[in-house]
Design a protein around this motif. Sequence first.
Motif, PDB file in Angstrom:
ATOM      1  N   LYS B  69      40.000  -2.465  -0.475  1.00 42.19           N
ATOM      2  CA  LYS B  69      41.447  -2.528  -0.704  1.00 42.19           C
ATOM      3  C   LYS B  69      41.798  -3.691  -1.637  1.00 42.19           C
ATOM      4  CE  LYS B  69      45.816  -2.655   1.806  1.00 42.19           C
ATOM      5  NZ  LYS B  69      46.474  -2.808   3.110  1.00 42.19           N
ATOM      6  N   THR B  70      41.143  -4.820  -1.404  1.00 47.39           N
ATOM      7  CA  THR B  70      41.393  -5.971  -2.271  1.00 47.39           C
ATOM      8  C   THR B  70      40.923  -5.688  -3.692  1.00 47.39           C
ATOM      9  OG1 THR B  70      41.241  -7.516  -0.440  1.00 47.39           O
ATOM     10  CG2 THR B  70      40.810  -8.411  -2.627  1.00 47.39           C
ATOM     11  N   GLY B  71      39.753  -5.086  -3.807  1.00 48.88           N
ATOM     12  CA  GLY B  71      39.220  -4.776  -5.128  1.00 48.88           C
ATOM     13  C   GLY B  71      40.093  -3.800  -5.889  1.00 48.88           C
ATOM     14  N   ALA B  72      40.684  -2.860  -5.176  1.00 51.88           N
ATOM     15  CA  ALA B  72      41.528  -1.851  -5.827  1.00 51.88           C
ATOM     16  C   ALA B  72      42.752  -2.482  -6.481  1.00 51.88           C
ATOM     17  CB  ALA B  72      41.963  -0.801  -4.807  1.00 51.88           C
ATOM     18  N   GLY B  80      34.173  -2.475 -12.118  1.00 49.97           N
ATOM     19  CA  GLY B  80      34.926  -2.904 -10.948  1.00 49.97           C
ATOM     20  C   GLY B  80      35.258  -1.742 -10.028  1.00 49.97           C
ATOM     21  N   THR B  81      35.635  -0.622 -10.620  1.00 50.44           N
ATOM     22  CA  THR B  81      35.979   0.536  -9.799  1.00 50.44           C
ATOM     23  C   THR B  81      34.742   1.093  -9.104  1.00 50.44           C
ATOM     24  OG1 THR B  81      37.835   1.028 -11.237  1.00 50.44           O
ATOM     25  CG2 THR B  81      37.046   2.817  -9.843  1.00 50.44           C
ATOM     26  N   LEU B  82      33.582   1.021  -9.748  1.00 45.97           N
ATOM     27  CA  LEU B  82      32.349   1.450  -9.075  1.00 45.97           C
ATOM     28  C   LEU B  82      32.054   0.536  -7.880  1.00 45.97           C
ATOM     29  CD1 LEU B  82      30.013   2.415 -12.066  1.00 45.97           C
ATOM     30  CD2 LEU B  82      31.188   3.948 -10.464  1.00 45.97           C
ATOM     31  N   ILE B  83      32.349  -0.737  -8.015  1.00 47.70           N
ATOM     32  CA  ILE B  83      32.132  -1.662  -6.896  1.00 47.70           C
ATOM     33  C   ILE B  83      33.118  -1.352  -5.761  1.00 47.70           C
ATOM     34  CG2 ILE B  83      32.257  -4.100  -6.212  1.00 47.70           C
ATOM     35  CD1 ILE B  83      31.220  -4.757  -9.080  1.00 47.70           C
ATOM     36  N   VAL B  84      34.351  -1.042  -6.115  1.00 50.04           N
ATOM     37  CA  VAL B  84      35.323  -0.630  -5.087  1.00 50.04           C
ATOM     38  C   VAL B  84      34.827   0.640  -4.390  1.00 50.04           C
ATOM     39  CG1 VAL B  84      37.669   0.212  -4.692  1.00 50.04           C
ATOM     40  CG2 VAL B  84      37.288  -1.719  -6.229  1.00 50.04           C
ATOM     41  N   THR B  85      34.318   1.571  -5.176  1.00 49.56           N
ATOM     42  CA  THR B  85      33.755   2.804  -4.605  1.00 49.56           C
ATOM     43  C   THR B  85      32.610   2.471  -3.645  1.00 49.56           C
ATOM     44  OG1 THR B  85      34.330   4.053  -6.588  1.00 49.56           O
ATOM     45  CG2 THR B  85      32.618   4.990  -5.182  1.00 49.56           C
ATOM     46  N   ALA B  86      31.780   1.511  -4.012  1.00 53.86           N
ATOM     47  CA  ALA B  86      30.665   1.103  -3.154  1.00 53.86           C
ATOM     48  C   ALA B  86      31.170   0.544  -1.831  1.00 53.86           C
ATOM     49  CB  ALA B  86      29.821   0.050  -3.880  1.00 53.86           C
ATOM     50  N   MET B  87      32.216  -0.265  -1.893  1.00 50.21           N
ATOM     51  CA  MET B  87      32.762  -0.856  -0.661  1.00 50.21           C
ATOM     52  C   MET B  87      33.366   0.228   0.239  1.00 50.21           C
ATOM     53  SD  MET B  87      31.945  -3.938  -0.816  1.00 50.21           S
ATOM     54  CE  MET B  87      31.195  -4.949  -2.096  1.00 50.21           C
ATOM     55  N   MET B  88      34.050   1.179  -0.378  1.00 49.81           N
ATOM     56  CA  MET B  88      34.624   2.275   0.416  1.00 49.81           C
ATOM     57  C   MET B  88      33.525   3.102   1.077  1.00 49.81           C
ATOM     58  SD  MET B  88      37.778   3.671  -1.931  1.00 49.81           S
ATOM     59  CE  MET B  88      38.292   4.871  -0.714  1.00 49.81           C
ATOM     60  N   THR B  89      32.462   3.360   0.322  1.00 51.17           N
ATOM     61  CA  THR B  89      31.361   4.164   0.849  1.00 51.17           C
ATOM     62  C   THR B  89      30.673   3.449   2.006  1.00 51.17           C
ATOM     63  OG1 THR B  89      31.040   5.092  -1.354  1.00 51.17           O
ATOM     64  CG2 THR B  89      29.230   5.363   0.219  1.00 51.17           C
ATOM     65  N   ALA B  90      30.413   2.156   1.832  1.00 48.15           N
ATOM     66  CA  ALA B  90      29.798   1.378   2.906  1.00 48.15           C
ATOM     67  C   ALA B  90      30.733   1.296   4.105  1.00 48.15           C
ATOM     68  CB  ALA B  90      29.443  -0.024   2.399  1.00 48.15           C
ATOM     69  N   GLY B  91      32.034   1.214   3.828  1.00 49.75           N
ATOM     70  CA  GLY B  91      33.011   1.157   4.912  1.00 49.75           C
ATOM     71  C   GLY B  91      33.023   2.439   5.733  1.00 49.75           C
ATOM     72  N   LYS B  92      32.947   3.566   5.035  1.00 53.67           N
ATOM     73  CA  LYS B  92      32.913   4.847   5.752  1.00 53.67           C
ATOM     74  C   LYS B  92      31.626   4.970   6.556  1.00 53.67           C
ATOM     75  CE  LYS B  92      35.704   7.344   2.343  1.00 53.67           C
ATOM     76  NZ  LYS B  92      35.657   8.289   1.191  1.00 53.67           N
ATOM     77  N   ALA B  93      30.510   4.512   5.964  1.00 55.42           N
ATOM     78  CA  ALA B  93      29.210   4.643   6.639  1.00 55.42           C
ATOM     79  C   ALA B  93      29.110   3.761   7.873  1.00 55.42           C
ATOM     80  CB  ALA B  93      28.084   4.310   5.656  1.00 55.42           C
ATOM     81  N   SER B  94      29.856   2.688   7.896  1.00 53.31           N
ATOM     82  CA  SER B  94      29.768   1.756   9.032  1.00 53.31           C
ATOM     83  C   SER B  94      31.065   1.704   9.827  1.00 53.31           C
ATOM     84  CB  SER B  94      29.395   0.347   8.527  1.00 53.31           C
ATOM     85  OG  SER B  94      30.324  -0.090   7.557  1.00 53.31           O
TER      86      SER B  94
END
Lengths: 331, 209
Positions: B69-72, B80-94
């Motif tokens: 959310k902060t990255g967005a 940067g958007t790929l990194i935000v995507t990575a954080m969202m993906t890790a967030g969903k996985a955990s």
Amino acid sequence: MKKLINDPADYVDEMLDGLCLAHPGLRRVGDDRRAIVHSVAMWPGKVGVVSGGGSGHLPLFTGYVGPGLLDACAIGNVFEGPTINSCQDAIAAADRGAGVLCLFGNYGGDRMNFEMASEFAALEGVETRTVLGTDDIASARPAEGHKRRGVAGLIFAYKAAGAMAEAGGDLDAVASIAQKVVDRTRTIGVALSSCQIPGAAGPNFTIADDEIEFGMGIHGEPGIWRHKIRPADELVDEMIAMLLAERPAGVSRVAVLVNSLGSTPFEELFILYRRAAQQLDAAGLTIVRPLIGPYVTSMEMGGASISLCFLDDEIEGLLAAPADCPFWKVG
Amino acid sequence: MAIDVHTLADAIERANRAMGGLTDQLNAADAKLGDGDTGTMLARLIGSFAAVDLQNAPDLGAGFMALAKTGAASTGSSLGTLIVTAMMTAGKASAGQDAIEWNGLSQILLAVRDAAMARGKAELGAKTIIDGLDALARAIAGKDDPAAIAAAAREAMDQALLEFRERPSAIGRARMFAEKSVGLDDPGMLALAEIVRAVTTNHSATALA
């Protein structure tokens, strides 16, 4: 490279503040105030038309917010896509319950951020469609047209989509006309001198004083060739020949945009237009609504582009419909 | 010990500290074919991550989502958007988990890789940060010891840089300079390698190694 700025970090926000002060019909919205909307009330049920992109290209993108054109626009830092949040803010601001068309140039950051914003919007019940501007013929071969970048010809799609939305077209109709205009619009540019991102150590690219780059993109992306500068008529002949090589069958009328990339003056644009008009006439094309001036720039970059929008009756009617934004008035 | 919000906060802090010395290096790497702002953008993005109160996040998934959310709101760049995507993906996985085991990290990185490919419409082998993620995920698969994971991660990133340096870029702005890109590191892959090095070196009690 000298610039009339304060702290480079404030460049975009101070520019947006000035734009909105000069044009009170525009205002900034969103948490970071990086979405621009116009103050004319949108009627419930109207399809929203939204765009967005990096700063540094005025009048593109925010300059085309106004009735009959864009309803909202997300704006990023110089040559950097708008944030996901700004895209969300623009979509939300343009939503009147009938969906929102996201119409922007084909650049990776812009595309990813609008995609993510559209996914968030869908969670809130807002339907979106995306159409990408792909008019730069120097950026990929015709067979890979979907890979082409969006440049100055995008404004024809803004105009047609905005008019269709004002006329009450539904989301499919607005997206369809935007795609149709994109499919029938081609642009080629020439660059004479570079620009520099505020705060950067040097210019975005280097080019010798006596050289010209044919086909360069609006961020300095490489073009087709770089040689010693040639007379304007020779350059226009090559530009028009390339554009007409992709002329759809049966087209007899064309809208023309001769655009300054920033520092190239009106005088030189009219010299280019004079030759372009001669060549289009020789090709049996009637020019409709010529636009000459700085419509899509790269700050102080020197050079120009020529865009052709190959018309049919539907597109021509929509280009003639009333519209009003700080940099383009029709009717 | 597993990966929890304290591990995540420590990794962010290490990365943020490292950006002080990496910003100019990454800007210079990007300036060879691009706008030259990768280091500046990453410093701003990771700085915004460091300001997030992860220690009080309700669980690991919420911590990753707070970073997303902060990255967005912080960047609009492709990387940067790929990194935000990575954080969202890790967030969903955990999501809803207080912690994940170390031997689960590879699977999350593979999910991040796949999400980045889908978001960026990129293939493996195009010489991007995605190739770095792929090498990283495969190198630590099956490992559950933090020190062994750290060593394997550093080795994998060094090898990925070496392997791709002599290849042409096949996507994004750099593809337009394909010939010139031979012999250069992809700025995104280089950034990942340097951040992996920063996060996995000189370990503390809660960090990766």
